[in-house]
Design a protein around this motif. Structure first.
Motif, PDB file in Angstrom:
ATOM      1  N   PHE A 482       0.797  -0.845  -0.195  1.00 54.10           N
ATOM      2  CA  PHE A 482      -0.415   0.052  -0.140  1.00 54.10           C
ATOM      3  C   PHE A 482       1.144   1.732   0.068  1.00 54.10           C
ATOM      4  O   PHE A 482       2.228   1.052   0.641  1.00 54.10           O
ATOM      5  CB  PHE A 482      -1.444   0.206   1.087  1.00 54.10           C
ATOM      6  N   MET A 483       0.417   2.272  -0.284  1.00 56.98           N
ATOM      7  CA  MET A 483       1.448   3.805  -0.037  1.00 56.98           C
ATOM      8  C   MET A 483      -0.152   4.335  -0.089  1.00 56.98           C
ATOM      9  O   MET A 483      -1.046   4.724  -0.919  1.00 56.98           O
ATOM     10  CB  MET A 483       1.620   3.948  -1.778  1.00 56.98           C
ATOM     11  N   GLY A 484       0.399   5.452   0.696  1.00 56.42           N
ATOM     12  CA  GLY A 484      -0.227   6.665   0.567  1.00 56.42           C
ATOM     13  C   GLY A 484      -0.307   6.512   2.494  1.00 56.42           C
ATOM     14  O   GLY A 484      -0.535   5.418   3.594  1.00 56.42           O
ATOM     15  N   ARG A 490       3.307  11.307   2.091  1.00 54.05           N
ATOM     16  CA  ARG A 490       2.039  11.957   3.277  1.00 54.05           C
ATOM     17  C   ARG A 490       1.371  13.149   2.110  1.00 54.05           C
ATOM     18  O   ARG A 490       1.477  13.643   1.711  1.00 54.05           O
ATOM     19  CB  ARG A 490       2.966  11.907   3.926  1.00 54.05           C
ATOM     20  N   GLY A 491       0.240  13.375   2.325  1.00 56.10           N
ATOM     21  CA  GLY A 491      -0.554  14.485   1.549  1.00 56.10           C
ATOM     22  C   GLY A 491      -1.336  13.538   0.729  1.00 56.10           C
ATOM     23  O   GLY A 491      -2.752  14.239   0.112  1.00 56.10           O
ATOM     24  N   TYR A 492      -1.731  12.439   1.264  1.00 54.60           N
ATOM     25  CA  TYR A 492      -2.962  11.472   0.710  1.00 54.60           C
ATOM     26  C   TYR A 492      -3.534  10.353   1.650  1.00 54.60           C
ATOM     27  O   TYR A 492      -3.382   9.870   2.967  1.00 54.60           O
ATOM     28  CB  TYR A 492      -2.094  10.299  -0.326  1.00 54.60           C
ATOM     29  N   GLU A 493      -4.355   9.815   1.139  1.00 49.50           N
ATOM     30  CA  GLU A 493      -5.297   9.007   1.941  1.00 49.50           C
ATOM     31  C   GLU A 493      -5.288   8.258   2.581  1.00 49.50           C
ATOM     32  O   GLU A 493      -4.037   7.037   1.862  1.00 49.50           O
ATOM     33  CB  GLU A 493      -6.725   8.549   1.589  1.00 49.50           C
ATOM     34  N   GLU A 494      -4.665   7.360   3.704  1.00 47.55           N
ATOM     35  CA  GLU A 494      -4.520   6.320   3.883  1.00 47.55           C
ATOM     36  C   GLU A 494      -4.781   5.406   3.129  1.00 47.55           C
ATOM     37  O   GLU A 494      -5.793   4.819   2.825  1.00 47.55           O
ATOM     38  CB  GLU A 494      -4.613   5.651   5.724  1.00 47.55           C
ATOM     39  N   PHE A 556       2.643  15.017  14.791  1.00 44.15           N
ATOM     40  CA  PHE A 556       2.077  16.175  13.481  1.00 44.15           C
ATOM     41  C   PHE A 556       2.932  16.033  12.461  1.00 44.15           C
ATOM     42  O   PHE A 556       3.775  16.640  12.343  1.00 44.15           O
ATOM     43  CB  PHE A 556       1.475  17.868  14.407  1.00 44.15           C
ATOM     44  N   GLN A 557       2.184  15.466  11.261  1.00 44.58           N
ATOM     45  CA  GLN A 557       2.143  16.186  10.109  1.00 44.58           C
ATOM     46  C   GLN A 557       1.258  16.419   9.040  1.00 44.58           C
ATOM     47  O   GLN A 557      -0.119  16.105   8.772  1.00 44.58           O
ATOM     48  CB  GLN A 557       2.802  14.836   9.314  1.00 44.58           C
ATOM     49  N   TYR A 558       1.367  17.746   8.370  1.00 42.46           N
ATOM     50  CA  TYR A 558       0.499  18.414   7.894  1.00 42.46           C
ATOM     51  C   TYR A 558       0.794  18.231   6.014  1.00 42.46           C
ATOM     52  O   TYR A 558       2.236  18.579   5.542  1.00 42.46           O
ATOM     53  CB  TYR A 558      -0.022  19.717   7.635  1.00 42.46           C
ATOM     54  N   GLY A 559       0.487  17.233   5.171  1.00 40.05           N
ATOM     55  CA  GLY A 559       1.021  17.426   3.975  1.00 40.05           C
ATOM     56  C   GLY A 559       0.312  17.115   2.683  1.00 40.05           C
ATOM     57  O   GLY A 559      -1.283  17.116   3.163  1.00 40.05           O
ATOM     58  N   ILE A 560       0.420  18.075   1.026  1.00 46.64           N
ATOM     59  CA  ILE A 560      -0.466  18.129   0.170  1.00 46.64           C
ATOM     60  C   ILE A 560       0.127  17.264  -0.697  1.00 46.64           C
ATOM     61  O   ILE A 560       0.991  17.558  -0.508  1.00 46.64           O
ATOM     62  CB  ILE A 560      -0.508  19.362   0.254  1.00 46.64           C
ATOM     63  N   GLU A 561      -0.870  17.468  -1.598  1.00 49.51           N
ATOM     64  CA  GLU A 561      -0.640  16.998  -3.254  1.00 49.51           C
ATOM     65  C   GLU A 561      -0.535  18.230  -3.728  1.00 49.51           C
ATOM     66  O   GLU A 561      -1.544  19.171  -3.813  1.00 49.51           O
ATOM     67  CB  GLU A 561      -1.466  16.197  -3.560  1.00 49.51           C
ATOM     68  N   PRO A 562       0.524  18.416  -5.181  1.00 46.72           N
ATOM     69  CA  PRO A 562       0.623  19.653  -5.741  1.00 46.72           C
ATOM     70  C   PRO A 562      -0.607  19.998  -6.405  1.00 46.72           C
ATOM     71  O   PRO A 562      -0.790  21.474  -6.245  1.00 46.72           O
ATOM     72  CB  PRO A 562       1.642  19.095  -7.197  1.00 46.72           C
ATOM     73  N   SER A 563      -2.252  19.359  -6.709  1.00 49.35           N
ATOM     74  CA  SER A 563      -2.759  19.646  -7.920  1.00 49.35           C
ATOM     75  C   SER A 563      -4.016  20.082  -6.404  1.00 49.35           C
ATOM     76  O   SER A 563      -5.230  20.250  -6.670  1.00 49.35           O
ATOM     77  CB  SER A 563      -3.875  18.447  -7.809  1.00 49.35           C
ATOM     78  N   SER A 564      -3.665  19.672  -5.194  1.00 48.52           N
ATOM     79  CA  SER A 564      -4.714  20.522  -3.947  1.00 48.52           C
ATOM     80  C   SER A 564      -4.781  21.687  -3.410  1.00 48.52           C
ATOM     81  O   SER A 564      -3.386  22.110  -3.637  1.00 48.52           O
ATOM     82  CB  SER A 564      -4.876  18.791  -3.070  1.00 48.52           C
ATOM     83  N   SER A 565      -5.148  22.685  -2.843  1.00 44.29           N
ATOM     84  CA  SER A 565      -5.502  23.778  -1.911  1.00 44.29           C
ATOM     85  C   SER A 565      -4.851  23.020  -0.827  1.00 44.29           C
ATOM     86  O   SER A 565      -5.329  22.253  -0.096  1.00 44.29           O
ATOM     87  CB  SER A 565      -6.713  24.535  -2.305  1.00 44.29           C
ATOM     88  N   GLY A 569      -5.629  19.539   2.479  1.00 42.66           N
ATOM     89  CA  GLY A 569      -4.205  18.354   3.113  1.00 42.66           C
ATOM     90  C   GLY A 569      -4.712  17.879   3.801  1.00 42.66           C
ATOM     91  O   GLY A 569      -5.411  18.058   5.011  1.00 42.66           O
ATOM     92  N   LYS A 570      -3.758  16.841   4.095  1.00 49.71           N
ATOM     93  CA  LYS A 570      -3.626  15.690   5.569  1.00 49.71           C
ATOM     94  C   LYS A 570      -3.384  16.228   6.567  1.00 49.71           C
ATOM     95  O   LYS A 570      -2.134  16.189   6.595  1.00 49.71           O
ATOM     96  CB  LYS A 570      -3.874  14.596   4.365  1.00 49.71           C
ATOM     97  N   VAL A 571      -3.876  15.387   7.569  1.00 51.85           N
ATOM     98  CA  VAL A 571      -2.891  15.853   8.876  1.00 51.85           C
ATOM     99  C   VAL A 571      -3.063  14.753   9.313  1.00 51.85           C
ATOM    100  O   VAL A 571      -4.512  13.683   9.657  1.00 51.85           O
ATOM    101  CB  VAL A 571      -4.138  17.004   9.215  1.00 51.85           C
ATOM    102  N   HIS A 572      -1.631  14.244   9.793  1.00 53.10           N
ATOM    103  CA  HIS A 572      -1.853  13.471  10.741  1.00 53.10           C
ATOM    104  C   HIS A 572      -1.205  13.106  11.946  1.00 53.10           C
ATOM    105  O   HIS A 572      -0.090  14.247  11.903  1.00 53.10           O
ATOM    106  CB  HIS A 572      -0.642  12.030  10.119  1.00 53.10           C
TER     107      HIS A 572
END
Length: 579
Positions: A482-484, A490-494, A556-565, A569-572
């Motif tokens: 799995f990836m994400g 980081r920045g994507y769903e689990e 705490f981690q906050y990630g975002i993919e380039p095409s998103s606002s 972003g995803k918070v872990h």
């Protein structure tokens, strides 16, 4: 006013390691310190009074310099225009200048300093340099060697005859030679260097190195201080130093690194190596501060049924960890997680099986993922072959839905990280492989490489790359790659992506803020594929922090993919409580 400095003979003495001894501060020593401080204060006041009447340097003129640029030679003296000029400053300036020439291979350089009065209260400083010929090593003579061959000692020194003399290179070579003796049981070895001029016109030097190898040293006793819960026998097993062992400075360093990385201690003070009953014995003493080794993490929620007739769900995460059960170093970990998927896991580690340097790991886990249920039981033996190398082999049994299989697993790791929970330098390279045959059949391989480099002060650059592959005719869904999410992209769903081949990489720029704490910025990249095709490479970036608190470690981690606002972003977030 004129002063001249000439250096044609140098003697250096090096003794390593320097044994650490303890002393008790008495009233007498405090009185002596008070007297010394008073004398220093009086001298400072006197020097300021003298400097107040000293002339001011109006100009510094350097002549005769070519191997060093005029500006570099002037800077090497430490004198500055506008500063007070004294005889002491002049003498120090000449020493600094000649040392700079010696570092550049001009060991026979000479210089004179003179001053011209300039009204009303200033002077013009005139420095004339006679560089002489570049110095070369005409002859290297070693004496006192009994435990080491002459050729081996010369190789460690790194100095060759008829080659230019380099003071820095020779200093590094002497340290290597001293380290070699310290690592072979002779920490009291003394190395004396004498430099004499063979031919002044040609700049030839003779290097005479005398080695007093000293006695062979053994550990007379091994002591530990600061434990309240941990048993001394556990520390002895971790440190791997016993009374009667021959002294080796590398073993002392490795022992402290193992104690730090055990996870049992909040701090390990610099190790003391004290003099023993005689010159041939020393006492190893380690002082530790125990850490809180029991941790608990709990988050619970309630999910009402989404479809009429289905039961409601309790969701959340509960995890308990103890890494020093009854002070023996035994570890246990239990984890339960429920949500869209459900996972239960229990793991146990026996660090020193039958008192040997072999660890026993046992693990049981059960997982339900998208309707597929998998259970697995694994056990393995872990050997530490060297301070940085370990291998493990084991067996496993896996069941998926109505099928089951048995197999083997193995791994190897090379780890030079200075402090595993929060490293600032070192590398970790790890490879794992396992296979299962029977009602279900698959084989999996994964390689993980990490590198850490200290950039400046508390700033650390960290990089990681992984490659994994799973293959088989009947791969349980939970055994896919799995990836994400927080661990891979980081920045994507689990577990947003899955496949049978996976390649990931990440780079982090960290700033250490504590023993276990750091803040960081990161960039992740990854790709998965299977027989039906590949997912285009995905990129995520963001910021994060690992913060140590009295209640435990907050991640705490906050990630975002380039095409998103930024709002997408995803918070872990992980909150752990220390007991």
């Amino acid at each position: 006013m004129r002063a001249s400095t000439n250096s044609t003979r140098t003697t250096r003495t090096t003794t390593i390691p320097r044994m650490t001894t303890t002393s008790t501060r008495t009233a007498t020593s405090r009185a002596r310190l008070t007297l010394v401080a008073a004398c220093c204060w009086a001298a400072l006041i006197a020097s300021r009074a003298i400097a107040a009447d000293a002339p001011v340097i109006e100009q510094i003129v350097v002549t005769g310099a070519s191997a060093l640029a005029i500006g570099d030679a002037r800077a090497a003296t430490g004198l500055a225009e506008g500063a007070a000029y004294t005889a002491e400053e002049a003498e120090a300036a000449m020493r600094l200048l000649l040392n700079a020439y010696a570092d550049h291979g001009y060991h026979l350089a000479d210089a004179t300093i003179a001053v011209e009065p300039r009204p009303p209260d200033a002077v013009r400083v005139l420095i004339d340099v006679h560089e002489g010929a570049p110095t070369t090593v005409a002859r290297l003579q070693l004496s006192g060697l009994a435990l080491m061959a002459d050729t081996d000692a010369r190789e460690l020194l790194g100095v060759e005859e008829s080659r230019p003399y380099d003071a820095n290179r020779l200093g590094a070579g002497i340290k290597r030679l001293s380290d070699a003796y310290s690592q072979s049981g002779h920490p009291l070895a003394r190395i004396t260097l004498r430099i004499t001029v063979a031919t002044e016109e040609e700049g030839d030097l003779e290097l005479l190195i005398d080695v007093d190898e000293g006695p062979e040293v053994e550990f007379e006793a091994v002591t530990f201080e600061g434990m309240r819960k941990t048993r001394p026998g556990l520390l002895a097993n971790i440190a791997r130093i016993r009374p009667g062992d021959r002294y080796d400075s590398r073993r002392v360093s490795d022992a402290r690194r193992r104690l730090l990385n055990s996870g049992i201690f909040a701090s390990v003070h610099p190790v003391d190596v004290l003099r023993g009953s005689d010159a041939g014995h020393v006492v190893y003493r380690a002082r530790v501060t125990e850490a809180r080794t029991a941790r608990f993490l709990g988050v619970l929620g309630y999910a009402p049924p989404t479809v009429a007739g289905e039961p409601a769900q309790v969701t959340g995460l509960i995890e308990g960890v103890e890494t020093n059960i009854l002070g023996t170093g035994r570890q246990a970990r239990a984890r339960w997680e429920s949500g869209e998927n459900r996972t239960s896991r229990f793991a146990y580690r026996e660090p020193f099986l039958f008192g040997r340097r072999v660890a026993l790991d046992m693990e049981w886990d059960a997982e339900r993922y998208q309707g597929s249920r998998t259970r697995a039981a694994r056990s393995s033996l872990d050997w530490e072959l060297a301070s940085t190398v370990s291998v493990s082999v084991g067996a496993q049994a896996v069941s998926a839905d109505e099928s089951s299989g048995r197999g083997a697993l193995a791994s190897a790791a090379f780890d030079t990280r200075d402090f595993r929970p929060n490293p600032s330098r070192g590398v970790l390279v790890r490879g794992e492989a396992d296979a299962v045959t029977g009602g279900i059949s698959f084989a999996r391989f994964e390689a993980d490489a990490r590198a850490f480099a200290s950039v400046a002060g508390t700033h650390v650059l960290a990089a990681r790359a992984t490659v994994a592959r799973v293959a088989g005719s009947d791969i349980p869904l939970t055994e896919w790659l799995f990836m994400g999410g927080a661990d891979t992209l980081r920045g994507y769903e689990e577990r947003q992506f899955r496949g049978t081949r996976r390649l990931t990489g990440s780079v982090e720029y960290r700033i250490r803020t504590g023993r276990l704490s750091h803040v960081f910025a990161f960039v992740d990249i990854g790709r998965v594929s299977d027989a039906d095709g590949a997912v285009a490479p995905k990129v995520g970036y963001g910021i994060g922090a690992n913060l140590e608190s009295r209640g435990g470690l907050v991640r705490f981690q906050y990630g975002i993919e380039p095409s998103s606002s930024p709002l997408d972003g995803k918070v872990h977030l992980s909150l752990g409580t220390t007991l």
